[in-house]
Design a protein around this motif. Sequence first.
Motif, mmCIF file in Angstrom:
data_model
loop_
_atom_site.group_PDB
_atom_site.id
_atom_site.type_symbol
_atom_site.label_atom_id
_atom_site.label_comp_id
_atom_site.label_asym_id
_atom_site.label_seq_id
_atom_site.Cartn_x
_atom_site.Cartn_y
_atom_site.Cartn_z
ATOM 1 N N MET A 43 85.778 45.449 -9.932
ATOM 2 C CA MET A 43 85.015 45.285 -8.933
ATOM 3 C C MET A 43 85.294 44.356 -7.905
ATOM 4 S SD MET A 43 81.776 45.223 -7.863
ATOM 5 C CE MET A 43 80.504 44.357 -7.240
ATOM 6 N N LEU A 44 86.026 42.987 -8.799
ATOM 7 C CA LEU A 44 86.517 41.927 -7.777
ATOM 8 C C LEU A 44 87.638 42.583 -6.900
ATOM 9 C CD1 LEU A 44 86.136 38.750 -9.870
ATOM 10 C CD2 LEU A 44 84.570 39.422 -7.994
ATOM 11 N N LYS A 45 88.622 43.346 -7.537
ATOM 12 C CA LYS A 45 89.448 43.899 -6.865
ATOM 13 C C LYS A 45 89.399 44.608 -5.719
ATOM 14 C CE LYS A 45 92.991 43.328 -10.683
ATOM 15 N NZ LYS A 45 93.811 44.280 -11.296
ATOM 16 N N LYS A 46 88.285 45.450 -5.833
ATOM 17 C CA LYS A 46 87.815 46.351 -4.568
ATOM 18 C C LYS A 46 87.236 45.446 -3.426
ATOM 19 C CE LYS A 46 86.934 50.255 -7.520
ATOM 20 N NZ LYS A 46 86.134 51.068 -8.274
ATOM 21 N N VAL A 47 86.448 44.367 -3.789
ATOM 22 C CA VAL A 47 85.893 43.519 -2.876
ATOM 23 C C VAL A 47 87.035 42.890 -2.220
ATOM 24 C CG1 VAL A 47 84.227 41.727 -2.533
ATOM 25 C CG2 VAL A 47 83.518 43.390 -4.073
ATOM 26 N N TYR A 48 88.124 42.393 -3.031
ATOM 27 C CA TYR A 48 89.018 41.737 -2.296
ATOM 28 C C TYR A 48 89.822 42.593 -1.427
ATOM 29 C CZ TYR A 48 93.403 38.933 -1.845
ATOM 30 O OH TYR A 48 94.476 38.339 -1.286
ATOM 31 N N LYS A 49 90.106 43.808 -1.629
ATOM 32 C CA LYS A 49 90.738 44.746 -0.961
ATOM 33 C C LYS A 49 90.229 44.867 0.315
ATOM 34 C CE LYS A 49 93.160 49.173 -1.497
ATOM 35 N NZ LYS A 49 93.352 49.949 -2.643
ATOM 36 N N ILE A 50 88.895 45.090 0.467
ATOM 37 C CA ILE A 50 87.849 44.934 1.864
ATOM 38 C C ILE A 50 87.943 44.116 2.513
ATOM 39 C CG2 ILE A 50 85.513 45.545 2.437
ATOM 40 C CD1 ILE A 50 85.110 47.489 -0.211
ATOM 41 N N VAL A 51 87.790 42.831 2.054
ATOM 42 C CA VAL A 51 87.475 41.596 2.429
ATOM 43 C C VAL A 51 89.006 41.036 3.006
ATOM 44 C CG1 VAL A 51 86.757 39.156 2.379
ATOM 45 C CG2 VAL A 51 85.653 40.974 1.436
ATOM 46 N N ILE A 83 91.632 41.750 4.675
ATOM 47 C CA ILE A 83 92.277 41.916 6.153
ATOM 48 C C ILE A 83 91.420 41.241 7.214
ATOM 49 C CG2 ILE A 83 92.865 43.999 7.747
ATOM 50 C CD1 ILE A 83 94.002 45.579 5.624
ATOM 51 N N PRO A 84 89.932 41.634 7.091
ATOM 52 C CA PRO A 84 89.336 40.939 8.225
ATOM 53 C C PRO A 84 89.382 39.281 7.928
ATOM 54 C CG PRO A 84 87.861 42.577 7.173
ATOM 55 C CD PRO A 84 89.217 42.539 6.417
ATOM 56 N N TYR A 85 89.364 39.080 6.918
ATOM 57 C CA TYR A 85 89.678 37.578 6.339
ATOM 58 C C TYR A 85 90.824 36.999 7.141
ATOM 59 C CZ TYR A 85 90.201 32.892 4.400
ATOM 60 O OH TYR A 85 90.320 31.642 4.035
ATOM 61 N N THR A 86 92.058 37.882 6.913
ATOM 62 C CA THR A 86 93.327 37.343 7.602
ATOM 63 C C THR A 86 93.324 37.409 9.216
ATOM 64 O OG1 THR A 86 94.464 38.396 5.879
ATOM 65 C CG2 THR A 86 95.892 38.017 7.866
ATOM 66 N N PHE A 103 95.790 35.672 -4.438
ATOM 67 C CA PHE A 103 95.272 37.009 -4.836
ATOM 68 C C PHE A 103 95.612 38.171 -4.721
ATOM 69 C CE2 PHE A 103 92.084 33.683 -5.822
ATOM 70 C CZ PHE A 103 91.463 33.972 -6.618
ATOM 71 N N LEU A 104 96.526 38.129 -3.764
ATOM 72 C CA LEU A 104 97.461 39.264 -3.449
ATOM 73 C C LEU A 104 98.015 40.101 -4.275
ATOM 74 C CD1 LEU A 104 99.111 38.076 0.082
ATOM 75 C CD2 LEU A 104 97.307 39.876 -0.242
ATOM 76 N N GLY A 105 98.174 39.713 -5.267
ATOM 77 C CA GLY A 105 98.904 40.332 -6.445
ATOM 78 C C GLY A 105 98.010 41.599 -7.293
ATOM 79 N N TRP A 106 96.570 41.375 -6.811
ATOM 80 C CA TRP A 106 95.515 42.009 -7.136
ATOM 81 C C TRP A 106 95.436 43.486 -6.694
ATOM 82 C CZ3 TRP A 106 90.098 39.415 -7.860
ATOM 83 C CH2 TRP A 106 90.110 38.360 -8.719
ATOM 84 N N ILE A 107 95.866 43.610 -5.305
ATOM 85 C CA ILE A 107 96.034 44.636 -4.459
ATOM 86 C C ILE A 107 97.535 45.018 -4.280
ATOM 87 C CG2 ILE A 107 93.791 44.864 -3.414
ATOM 88 C CD1 ILE A 107 95.171 43.533 -0.831
ATOM 89 N N LEU A 108 98.531 44.284 -4.370
ATOM 90 C CA LEU A 108 100.043 44.598 -4.133
ATOM 91 C C LEU A 108 100.678 43.957 -5.536
ATOM 92 C CD1 LEU A 108 100.105 43.172 -0.398
ATOM 93 C CD2 LEU A 108 100.193 45.568 -1.197
ATOM 94 N N PRO A 109 100.924 44.999 -6.388
ATOM 95 C CA PRO A 109 101.396 44.410 -7.557
ATOM 96 C C PRO A 109 102.642 43.587 -7.716
ATOM 97 C CG PRO A 109 100.589 46.579 -7.840
ATOM 98 C CD PRO A 109 100.600 46.052 -6.481
ATOM 99 N N GLY A 110 103.585 43.715 -6.590
ATOM 100 C CA GLY A 110 104.729 42.934 -6.425
ATOM 101 C C GLY A 110 104.493 41.519 -6.237
#
Length: 140
Positions: free
Chosen positions: A1-9, A11-14, A72-79
């Motif tokens: 759940m948190l990873k999905k929200v993070y993935k959405i948020v 890019i606009p945050y950046t 938290f980028l490791g949540w969406i980019l495993p590297g």
Amino acid sequence: MLKKVYKIVIIPYTLFLLYLMFLGMGRSQYEDHMIRIKPVISTVEFIRNTILWKYIVFVILGNIIMFIPFGFLGWILPGFKDLKTLLIAFVSSIVTVEALQYFTRMGILEVDDILLNTLGVYVGWLLSRWIEKKFSDLVL
């Protein structure tokens, strides 16, 4: 759940953060290219020359806190789960942004900003590890 929200948020945050770094908070173009390369010394001078503590806290903590989400980028980019890989990529990116501030004269290239921003990413990385261990059922 948190990873999905993070993935959405993220890019606009950046994009919002880039806006703040170049155009936000009443920024205007400096007449000259500005650079502060003495680590820690420029922050100490900033503290000495600033009257209001709330402004000091806002600027210094802001430079840390605003970059915690990138830990938290490791949540969406495993590297980027690996701290060394994350920090190398982040430092490369933030140095590029600081250089762009210098060349466009829409900010000051400051080594202390790079250090404080990187500290924020590290704090975020630690938080992401803690959240994954403590709340593993919410992270996925």
